[in-house]
Design an enzyme around this catalytic site. Structure first.
Site, PDB file in Angstrom:
ATOM      1  N   CYS A  79       0.979  -1.203   0.190  1.00 10.30           N
ATOM      2  CA  CYS A  79       0.093  -0.152  -0.101  1.00 10.30           C
ATOM      3  C   CYS A  79       0.768   0.962  -0.341  1.00 10.30           C
ATOM      4  O   CYS A  79       2.061   1.301   0.675  1.00 10.30           O
ATOM      5  CB  CYS A  79      -0.949   0.001   1.090  1.00 10.30           C
ATOM      6  SG  CYS A  79      -2.231   1.452   1.360  1.00 10.30           S
ATOM      7  N   ILE A 168      -8.555   8.374  -4.891  1.00  8.12           N
ATOM      8  CA  ILE A 168      -7.562   9.521  -6.387  1.00  8.12           C
ATOM      9  C   ILE A 168      -8.112  10.597  -5.957  1.00  8.12           C
ATOM     10  O   ILE A 168      -9.292  10.879  -5.678  1.00  8.12           O
ATOM     11  CB  ILE A 168      -8.778   8.394  -7.835  1.00  8.12           C
ATOM     12  CG1 ILE A 168      -7.555   6.997  -7.449  1.00  8.12           C
ATOM     13  CG2 ILE A 168      -7.834   9.594  -8.656  1.00  8.12           C
ATOM     14  CD1 ILE A 168      -8.861   6.500  -8.776  1.00  8.12           C
ATOM     15  N   HIS A 183      -4.117   6.718  -3.520  1.00  8.79           N
ATOM     16  CA  HIS A 183      -3.700   6.012  -2.547  1.00  8.79           C
ATOM     17  C   HIS A 183      -4.252   4.593  -2.761  1.00  8.79           C
ATOM     18  O   HIS A 183      -5.348   4.503  -2.734  1.00  8.79           O
ATOM     19  CB  HIS A 183      -3.660   6.506  -0.610  1.00  8.79           C
ATOM     20  CG  HIS A 183      -3.259   5.550  -0.244  1.00  8.79           C
ATOM     21  ND1 HIS A 183      -5.108   5.954   1.157  1.00  8.79           N
ATOM     22  CD2 HIS A 183      -2.954   4.826   0.182  1.00  8.79           C
ATOM     23  CE1 HIS A 183      -3.898   4.940   1.875  1.00  8.79           C
ATOM     24  NE2 HIS A 183      -2.996   4.688   1.376  1.00  8.79           N
ATOM     25  N   HIS A 279       4.111   2.139   1.614  1.00  7.46           N
ATOM     26  CA  HIS A 279       4.409   2.618   2.934  1.00  7.46           C
ATOM     27  C   HIS A 279       4.527   1.128   3.465  1.00  7.46           C
ATOM     28  O   HIS A 279       3.386   1.726   5.297  1.00  7.46           O
ATOM     29  CB  HIS A 279       4.103   3.614   3.592  1.00  7.46           C
ATOM     30  CG  HIS A 279       2.427   3.560   2.287  1.00  7.46           C
ATOM     31  ND1 HIS A 279       1.876   5.030   2.992  1.00  7.46           N
ATOM     32  CD2 HIS A 279       1.505   2.993   3.360  1.00  7.46           C
ATOM     33  CE1 HIS A 279       0.596   5.575   1.707  1.00  7.46           C
ATOM     34  NE2 HIS A 279       0.069   3.675   2.390  1.00  7.46           N
ATOM     35  N   ASN A 280       4.031   0.088   3.145  1.00  9.49           N
ATOM     36  CA  ASN A 280       3.590  -1.474   3.725  1.00  9.49           C
ATOM     37  C   ASN A 280       4.275  -2.220   3.638  1.00  9.49           C
ATOM     38  O   ASN A 280       4.451  -2.787   2.134  1.00  9.49           O
ATOM     39  CB  ASN A 280       1.840  -1.585   3.723  1.00  9.49           C
ATOM     40  CG  ASN A 280       0.655  -1.344   5.176  1.00  9.49           C
ATOM     41  OD1 ASN A 280       1.696  -0.114   5.660  1.00  9.49           O
ATOM     42  ND2 ASN A 280      -0.066  -1.512   5.108  1.00  9.49           N
ATOM     43  N   HIS A 335       2.679   8.009   7.150  1.00 11.64           N
ATOM     44  CA  HIS A 335       2.439   7.960   5.865  1.00 11.64           C
ATOM     45  C   HIS A 335       1.708   8.513   5.938  1.00 11.64           C
ATOM     46  O   HIS A 335       1.021   8.625   4.609  1.00 11.64           O
ATOM     47  CB  HIS A 335       2.374   6.387   5.691  1.00 11.64           C
ATOM     48  CG  HIS A 335       1.106   5.551   6.761  1.00 11.64           C
ATOM     49  ND1 HIS A 335       0.628   5.915   7.815  1.00 11.64           N
ATOM     50  CD2 HIS A 335      -0.240   4.720   6.239  1.00 11.64           C
ATOM     51  CE1 HIS A 335      -0.518   5.526   7.781  1.00 11.64           C
ATOM     52  NE2 HIS A 335      -0.731   5.083   6.654  1.00 11.64           N
ATOM     53  N   ALA A 337      -1.794  10.471   8.202  1.00  9.66           N
ATOM     54  CA  ALA A 337      -2.751  11.294   9.728  1.00  9.66           C
ATOM     55  C   ALA A 337      -2.671  10.581  10.695  1.00  9.66           C
ATOM     56  O   ALA A 337      -2.167  11.288  12.163  1.00  9.66           O
ATOM     57  CB  ALA A 337      -3.893  12.655   9.329  1.00  9.66           C
ATOM     58  N   LYS A 409     -14.143   7.812  -4.033  1.00 10.45           N
ATOM     59  CA  LYS A 409     -13.557   6.888  -3.069  1.00 10.45           C
ATOM     60  C   LYS A 409     -14.343   5.817  -3.056  1.00 10.45           C
ATOM     61  O   LYS A 409     -15.349   6.063  -4.012  1.00 10.45           O
ATOM     62  CB  LYS A 409     -14.159   7.485  -1.748  1.00 10.45           C
ATOM     63  CG  LYS A 409     -13.734   9.038  -0.971  1.00 10.45           C
ATOM     64  CD  LYS A 409     -11.796   8.742  -0.525  1.00 10.45           C
ATOM     65  CE  LYS A 409     -12.459   7.863   0.725  1.00 10.45           C
ATOM     66  NZ  LYS A 409     -11.286   7.669   1.581  1.00 10.45           N
TER      67      LYS A 409
END
Length: 410
Positions: A79, A168, A183, A279-280, A335, A337, A409
C-alpha cells in the site's frame, strides 16, 4: 520525540510525539510487545501518525535480525502513494463548465467510469507485466499451492482502487497548480499473502516453543528458512503488483484530466515528475553497521533527499516531502495523518449529512458510489496533518502542500 525505556521494555521505544498521553493504551501495549522481541535491532520506532493495528501499530517501524514478521508488514502489502503535478492552474479551469458540470466534476465522473472501485473488478483480464513475469518465474511460488490462484485473479484487479482509506484525489498546491494523488495497494493479493504466512509462522512458532507470545500476533519466520524465503518472494510480488496498480490508475487519471481540459480549454496539459512509493513493506537495509530487515507498517522511507508523499484526509491537506535521512527513525516518516477514530467510531461520532455539508463548504467534489459510510473517511476521523508534520520536522522537509479539490473513494 520521546523515549520509553522502563521495566516493560527490553529495547527502547522512540516515539515521535510530544508525550505518552498522545498514545492510545492499546497502541502503547503493542509498542511494549514489539520492544520485547528478542531479534529487535537497536529500538522500536513509532511515527507521529501512529495508532493501533493488528499485532503492530500502524505507523510502526522495526529493524529485525534474521527474521521477518508478516503482521509487521500488514495485510495490504505495498500500500502506498502515487503523485504527479500538472502545469494547469486551478483558477484557469475552476469556473469552466462542461456537459457534465465543472471540469473537476467531469474528471471525477470519468475516473469513476474508468476505474473499478471498492470490490469492483474488471470484466476482462488487464495487462500486467508483473504477473506475466511471475508466471515465467513460477518456481518461486509453486510450493505455496493455495496462493497460486491469486496470480491469475490479479489480472482482473490491476488498475483498481479498492475501498477503505484508498482514494484518487485532484488537488491544488500552494502555488495554485492542479495535481493528482493516488492511495492504493496490492488489493486482495496482499491480504491473502499476509494471512497465509502469518498462519504459517504461528504454526512454526508453536513447534519451536517460541518466546514470542501468540496473542501478540507477531509470529515470525527466519529469513534463511524455506518459509521465510517463500514469504519474501510473495511479498516482493505484492509490492511490485501494488506499484503497477497505482501506476496504471495514474495513467488512466492523467489521460482523463488531459482529455477533459484540452477539450474545453485552449490549454495543453503537461505532467511533472511522478513519485510512486510504498508504506507497507519490509526490506533488507544496512543501519548502524548491520544488515537488518526494516519493517515499515504505515510508514514511509525517507532517505536523505528522497521524495515521498504523505496524505492527510479528504477535504484536508497532504504533503510532498523530501527526506532528511534521520538514522534514529531508520530513515522513515509517517505515512499520513493517522486516525483519531476507528471506522466504527467515526460512524457513531459523525453523520453523513455533517460530512457532506463540510465537503460542500470547502468546495470539494466527492465521487463515491454509496455515501452511507462516508463518515469513516471524513477529515474529522483523522489527526490534524499539520500537527503530524510538526512532530516530524527532523525527519522530512515539506516541498508541496496540497488541498483536496475533488476525490474518488471506494
Amino acid at each position: 520525540m520521546f523515549v520509553l525505556n522502563d521495566e516493560n521494555t527490553k529495547f527502547p521505544v522512540k516515539i515521535w510525539l510530544e508525550g505518552q498521553s498522545k498514545l492510545e493504551e492499546s497502541c502503547l501495549a503493542q509498542a511494549y510487545h514489539l520492544s520485547q522481541l528478542p531479534f529487535i535491532h537497536k529500538w522500536v520506532c513509532l511515527m507521529p501518525d501512529t495508532h493501533t493495528g493488528k499485532g503492530m501499530p500502524i505507523g510502526g517501524v522495526i529493524a529485525t535480525k534474521d527474521v521477518i514478521i508478516p503482521n509487521a508488514v500488514g495485510v495490504d502489502i505495498g500500500c502506498g502513494m502515487d503523485f504527479i503535478p500538472t502545469n494547469i492552474r486551478m483558477e484557469d479551469i475552476r469556473d469552466i463548465k462542461t456537459g457534465n458540470g465543472s471540469i473537476i466534476q467531469a474528471v471525477i465522473g470519468g475516473i469513476m467510469r474508468a476505474v473499478p472501485l471498492n470490490t469492483e473488478r474488471y470484466q476482462l483480464p488487464q495487462e500486467s507485466e508483473v504477473l506475466d513475469k511471475a508466471k515465467q518465474e513460477m518456481d518461486k511460488y509453486e510450493k505455496n499451492e493455495k496462493l497460486l490462484p491469486l496470480i491469475e485473479d490479479g489480472y482482473f484487479q490491476v488498475g483498481s482502487l479498492g475501498g477503505g482509506n484508498h482514494f484518487i484525489e485532484l488537488q491544488e498546491d500552494e502555488n495554485g497548480f492542479l495535481c493528482i494523488m493516488i492511495h492504493s495497494g496490492s488489493r486482495h493479493l496482499g491480504k491473502a499473502v499476509c494471512d497465509y504466512f502469518h498462519e504459517t509462522a504461528r504454526e512454526l512458532n508453536k513447534r519451536w516453543y517460541s518466546e514470542v507470545k501468540d496473542e501478540y500476533r507477531l509470529a515470525f519466520l527466519p529469513v534463511d528458512s524455506a518459509e521465510g524465503q517463500q514469504y519474501i518472494n510473495w511479498m516482493n510480488l505484492a509490492l511490485d503488483y501494488a506499484f503497477e496498480n497505482r501506476a496504471r490508475m495514474l495513467e488512466k487519471t492523467c489521460a482523463i484530466v488531459k482529455e477533459v481540459i484540452e477539450k474545453h480549454t485552449d490549454f495543453h496539459v503537461e505532467f511533472g515528475e511522478e513519485i510512486n512509493c510504498h508504506h507497507n513493506y519490509a526490506s533488507l537495509e544496512n543501519h548502524y553497521d548491520a544488515n537488518v530487515w526494516v519493517h515499515r507498517k504505515g510508514a514511509t522511507r525517507v532517505r536523505e533527499g528522497e521524495m515521498a508523499v504523505i496524505p492527510g484526509a479528504m477535504g484536508s491537506y497532504s504533503y510532498v516531502v523530501r527526506g532528511k535521512g534521520n538514522r534514529e527513525s531508520f530513515c522513515t516518516s509517517s505515512h499520513g495523518a493517522g486516525r483519531n477514530y476507528s471506522r466504527s467510531g467515526a460512524m457513531h461520532a459523525f453523520t453523513v449529512e455533517q460530512v457532506m455539508v463540510d465537503l460542500k463548504e470547502q468546495g470539494v467534489i466527492l465521487g463515491k458510489r454509496k455515501k452511507n459510510d462516508v463518515p469513516e473517511e471524513c477529515r474529522f476521523a483523522y489527526k490534524d496533518i499539520d500537527e503530524v508534520m510538526a512532530q516530524q520536522s527532523d525527519l522530512v522537509t515539506p516541498v508541496r502542500k496540497l488541498k483536496t479539490a475533488g476525490v474518488v473513494k471506494g
